[in-house]
Every structure is written in C-alpha cells, then in structure tokens.
Design an enzyme around this catalytic site. Structure first.
Site, PDB file in Angstrom:
ATOM      1  N   THR A 399       0.764  -1.274   0.023  1.00 42.23           N
ATOM      2  CA  THR A 399      -0.133  -0.041   0.043  1.00 42.23           C
ATOM      3  C   THR A 399       1.032   1.210   0.038  1.00 42.23           C
ATOM      4  O   THR A 399       2.327   1.179   0.027  1.00 42.23           O
ATOM      5  CB  THR A 399      -0.747   0.051   1.250  1.00 42.23           C
ATOM      6  OG1 THR A 399      -1.784  -1.190   1.390  1.00 42.23           O
ATOM      7  CG2 THR A 399      -2.205   1.123   1.165  1.00 42.23           C
ATOM      8  N   SER A 462     -10.336  -3.473   5.650  1.00 36.75           N
ATOM      9  CA  SER A 462      -8.920  -3.022   5.320  1.00 36.75           C
ATOM     10  C   SER A 462      -8.413  -2.626   6.765  1.00 36.75           C
ATOM     11  O   SER A 462      -9.250  -2.333   7.812  1.00 36.75           O
ATOM     12  CB  SER A 462      -9.272  -1.998   4.299  1.00 36.75           C
ATOM     13  OG  SER A 462      -7.942  -1.161   4.198  1.00 36.75           O
ATOM     14  N   GLY A 484      -0.087  -2.583   5.863  1.00 32.45           N
ATOM     15  CA  GLY A 484      -0.859  -3.908   6.098  1.00 32.45           C
ATOM     16  C   GLY A 484      -1.693  -3.457   7.568  1.00 32.45           C
ATOM     17  O   GLY A 484      -1.944  -2.209   7.768  1.00 32.45           O
TER      18      GLY A 484
END
Length: 589
Positions: A399, A462, A484
């Site tokens: 990410t 998420s 994460g």
C-alpha cells in the site's frame, strides 16, 4: 514514561474560490529534489516518491485543487510505485472541503465477485492464494477517481492523468526500493509471461539508476482518459481484465499452482464507489476523522485514542495496551457494513472506552485480550467475551499513502493499494497494469461468525487509516501510512507522538515504531527495542523483530501540519522505504 499535555497550535485561515483549471504543466517544470520535509505556502504534497509528488504539485501550481492533485498523484504512483498502487486496485480518501468546512470520505475498496462464497479460500495456503486469479477483487480506483473529481475536483479525469502518462512514457529512474521490491517478487513475476516481460527485462530486475518506462500503461491511461470509466466498468478494458483473471498468462513450464478467478464483466458493471460519512472522535480538544468500515482504520485508531483519553497518563505502555484492546474489538466486530452490523457508534463511545481503559494496569495484560461488549451498557471492567487468536499474516510495506493540500485549505489523505507488494503478480497483457490480490484481506476460515468472511459483492476489511485532525473546525494534521495492519499502529503512534509526547511532526514520523495488534509479542523496530526494550520488558511486554521485507521497518508515513500564518509543513519518511518526498508550492508568500 512521562505524560505530556497537548501544546496549543495556531491554525491558518483560508479564503477564496477556485479559478477555472488549466492544463497541468509537464512534471519536470517543478524543480525539486527528494527531501522529507518542506514548509511553505500555497499548497503542499507528500508521497513516498519524488516523481509522484512533482505530479501532484504541478496540478496545484496550475490551478487545480487538492482533490485534483490527489488523483494525479495516485495515478503517478501507479507508474512509479506499481507494486503498491494502480488503476486495477482500490483505496480510501478522507477529504476536508474548506468551502463547506466538512470532512467526507470516498470508498474505492475492491469487491468480491458475485460467485465468491464464504469458503472460497478455505484450505488454500496464503502464499498460494496471493498469486492467483482467485484473489483479484473488482477494481475500485477508477470509479473512485471519477467520483472524487466530479464531486470535489475541478478537472476531468483525462487532465488529471496527464502527468502520469508523461512519467510512464519518458520513464523514471529506478531506485533501490523499486529494485529490491522487484527482486523480492522475481520468483513469482517470472512465472507470468507479461509480468516477466515488463518487470524482469533480460530475466533480471531493472538495475538501480536505469530508466524504467511503461509505454503500455501510458497508452492505457490515455485511452482511459478518452473513453472514461465505462471502458473499465463493462467495456473493453474490463473484458481484458476478466479474461486475464480467468486465464492468467502463466509461463509454459512453470510449476506454480495458479488458480483462476471468479470475476465476470457483470461484476465490473455493478461496481460503485461510495461516499461515506467519516469516523469521528474527540481527543483532547481536537476532532479526529478517519475511514469508516469496511476499513477498520478509523474505528481502531479512534477507539484506541478514546481509551488513551480515559487513562490518567499516556506513555508507550499505555499506547501498546490501548492498541491491543482496540485490535481485539476490530477483529470481533468490524467488516463490510453492508453485510455486518458494525457497532461503530459504541466502539467509539466514551462509555465503552472507559470500560476498556480500566483493564489497563501497570503491567502488560495476558494474551490474547478478549473483545469487549459494545452494547451501550457500561459499568465495570468485566467481559464475558471469549478471547480468540486470529491467524497472523506477515505485514510488509504494501500500500502507499499521500497527503495534499491546496491554497484554499482543502485537504486529501489518500491510501491507495493493490494489496500485497506486487499484488497478484499478474500483468494484464498489453496494458502494463498489475492486478490486485485484495481478496486475501478476507478471513480464510473456517471461522463461523467472523465479520470478515468472503461473500458475493462484499468488500474485504481493510486496515488503511487516512486521518485528518481538526482544531476548532480547521485542519491541524493529516497523516497516513502503508503497512498492512501495522498502518493502524503507525498512524496511532504518530498521533500519540505529536499530540501526547509533544514531538514535532517530522520527529513523530521519524521516531522508532512498535506495533501491538493483540499478538503475544509486540513487533518493534531495532531502535525502538534498543531505546525502550528494557523498560517495557520490565512491565511484562515481549518485543520481537519486524520480519519485513524490508526487515526492521514499520510503515512509510506521510503527513501535513498546518502552522501559523498560513504556513504548511509537509512531511515524509526520512529513511523508511528509501525516504519520501515533501514539496510545497512556494517556500515564501
């Protein structure tokens, strides 16, 4: 460990209205070098990458607003950080609209295909699920960009994509981070003909200092700008993605078990980005806004802050214990609100926070912490819930996150992802885009009652936590990170460092980190263990190394702070993930 009160900070007042946009200037017109901190006026941006920061800054300098720049920066990260971002991924935007003085969010989270069931991943090894068509979720980024620009931007998508197209055509210089991430994924990249052709030229990762170009991605972005989102959501590009998911381009002779996916064109046609109310908690006179479910970022950061506020003092021990409790509740209650009744108001309530806070004593609590009962009836520390031990997933740098503000005071905090670093490892033929592996964020099971089991059309939970902090209704801070589930602890620790320990924002971002996620041991960076390990061990904490990759690093944050007299400070990492890039429109008024 000492308790420190929040310092009083001046805020800037913004006024004015946006002029009609003009075409973005070429990226290289923004003369800049890669620095982690910048201060100035007229707007600012921070990302992990200089080229992406320059892309966003070029939009600000040519009259665009923060949302325009956020989309341009995200598209550019899809070129220079393709293992973390891209149009075949998704993400969450938390946005402050200065004219309305309102915070909102845009949910571009990927969804499961309609053919997916709660048992779809049962019995499949995690690593095997990652590199597969089965793990590919319906992409949300393009729908999110479209909604963001239509509702809050000033320019069309084709214009916002121009800086990214230029970078993809002309190329960018390969740095150590890009090389290392390619090397770490080389084994699986080599098993797909399209991925190997793009990212392993000559069978090897591109060397540091070489120029990497992605002409297929440039053409894809250009055609997307012309044809619009419908080209993906039911059109020809969507059909190409579905075909790749159903028949990944596996190299002849590869022995990897690559499962095919369940996605259909009808899943793309049905996809919608969603504008949602943010989470909001009051913390020591400030208003902290985050991303609501299906992200657990806003709820878990917010609950931990409320627990800390209920304690007589805040130190590192209290930070770790509050995070432990908040993660216990996250795992028990948070999922896609279209499928699960998430008790969000109670999770963020003062009463629940006080009930959870009274469990925090002078020593680390027994593992695992049990979830609480967010039922609206709070009177004691007792809990009747059964503690569970969720399966641990290795957390890496996956990410990415960017922050942008403009001269009107609009602010965007934006987490973008394709999930694992390198996503599914599958490049769509002729398109230059990596497919996500977002569906591995679901609980694999069997886990009866788990709020995050797969389901048709469901959005996986998420940990992304883009966060904006207001003081007296005006922006004070914006912060977020990749990593994460460690995203949550990274954002929480930065806020505690800044608001409780009195650090400057650059120091709060650079400080060594530890991550407690209701696990037996707390992951800690080497500098954190060296500095605080003896003290925390004496209180019953167990510290363990961060496995990575990269080993020893947690997160890669970006942030903004609004200083006095209209000055803004943009902050990125000085070292983690190779260091980030902070830029301002002008260092002087």
């Amino acid at each position: 460990m000492r308790s420190v009160v929040v310092t009083s900070l001046g805020l800037v007042t913004f006024a004015g209205f946006l002029a009609p946009p003009v075409h973005a200037a070429p990226v290289e017109s923004a003369a800049a070098v890669k620095r982690p901190v910048a201060e100035g006026y007229g707007g600012a941006v921070a990302t992990v990458d200089l080229d992406a920061s320059k892309a966003a800054l070029s939009v600000l300098r040519q009259g665009g607003n923060a949302m325009d720049a956020a989309v341009a920066g995200a598209a550019a990260l899809g070129v220079t950080e393709p293992y973390s971002a891209g149009l075949a991924g998704g993400g969450f935007i938390v946005y402050y609209d200065a004219r309305k003085r309102k915070v909102t969010t845009i949910d571009g989270r990927e969804t499961a295909p309609r053919a997916m069931t709660s048992t779809a991943f049962e019995g499949i090894p995690f690593d095997e699920a990652v590199t597969s068509g089965l793990s590919v979720g319906v992409p949300g980024s393009v729908a999110q960009w479209d909604m963001a620009l239509r509702r809050y931007g000033t320019m069309p998508l084709r214009q916002a994509l121009r800086p990214a197209i230029e970078i993809a055509e002309k190329g960018f210089v390969v740095d150590q981070t890009f090389h290392d991430q390619t090397q770490q994924n080389a084994g699986r990249f080599a098993d797909f003909t399209t991925t190997a052709s793009l990212y392993l030229p000559g069978g090897q990762p591109p060397p540091v200092g070489s120029v990497f170009r992605n002409p297929d991605l440039a053409r894809t972005y250009r055609e997307l700008g012309i044809r619009g989102p419908a080209w993906l959501y039911g059109g020809a590009l969507g059909r190409e993605i579905v075909a790749t998911v159903k028949k990944p381009p596996v190299r002849q002779g590869a022995t990897r078990n690559v499962r095919t996916g369940l996605m259909e064109v009808s899943d793309l046609t049905a996809y919608r980005a969603l504008e949602r109310p943010p989470t909001k908690v009051a913390y020591k006179g400030l208003d902290v806004y985050g991303m609501a479910p299906p992200s657990s970022g806003g709820s878990t950061v917010g609950e931990a802050l409320k627990i800390l506020e209920a304690l007589p003092k805040v130190g590192l021990h209290e930070y770790l214990e509050a995070s432990r409790l908040a993660f216990a509740d996250r795992n028990a209650y948070v999922g896609d609100p279209a499928y699960v009744d998430v008790p969000l108001d109670q999770l963020l309530s003062d009463g629940f926070a006080k009930e959870r806070a009274c469990l925090i004593g002078p020593r680390a609590m027994a593992h695992p912490a049990a979830p609480g009962s967010p039922d609206g009836s709070y009177s004691s520390c007792s809990t009747s819930q059964e503690a569970s031990v969720p399966e641990e997933k290795k957390e890496g740098p996956e990410t990415t996150h960017l922050v942008v503000t403009d001269r009107w005071g609009d602010v965007a905090a934006y987490n973008i992802t394709i999930e694992q670093t390198g996503g599914s490892g599958i490049v769509v033929p002729g398109r230059g885009i990596l497919l996500n592996n977002e569906l591995t964020d679901f609980t694999f099971g069997p886990a009866p009652g788990d709020p995050n089991l797969p389901a048709p059309g469901k959005r996986p939970r998420s940990s992304m936590a883009p966060t904006i902090v207001l003081k007296d209704g005006r922006p004070l801070l914006a912060v977020g990170s990749p990593g994460g589930a460690t995203i949550i602890t990274t954002v929480l620790q930065i806020l505690v460092n800044r608001l409780d320990f009195g650090m400057s924002l650059p120091d709060a971002v650079a400080a060594p980190r530890a991550s407690q996620r209701n696990t037996a041991a707390t992951q800690a960076e080497p500098a954190f263990a060296e500095r605080y390990g003896a003290e925390l061990t004496a209180l019953g904490h167990t510290l363990t190394d961060v496995p990575g990759p990269p080993a020893g690093e947690i997160g890669a944050a970006t942030g903004l702070e609004f200083l006095r007299n209209g000055r803004v400070q943009a902050v990125a990492e000085p070292a983690r993930r190779g260091g980030g890039s902070a830029l301002v429109v002008s260092p002087r008024r």
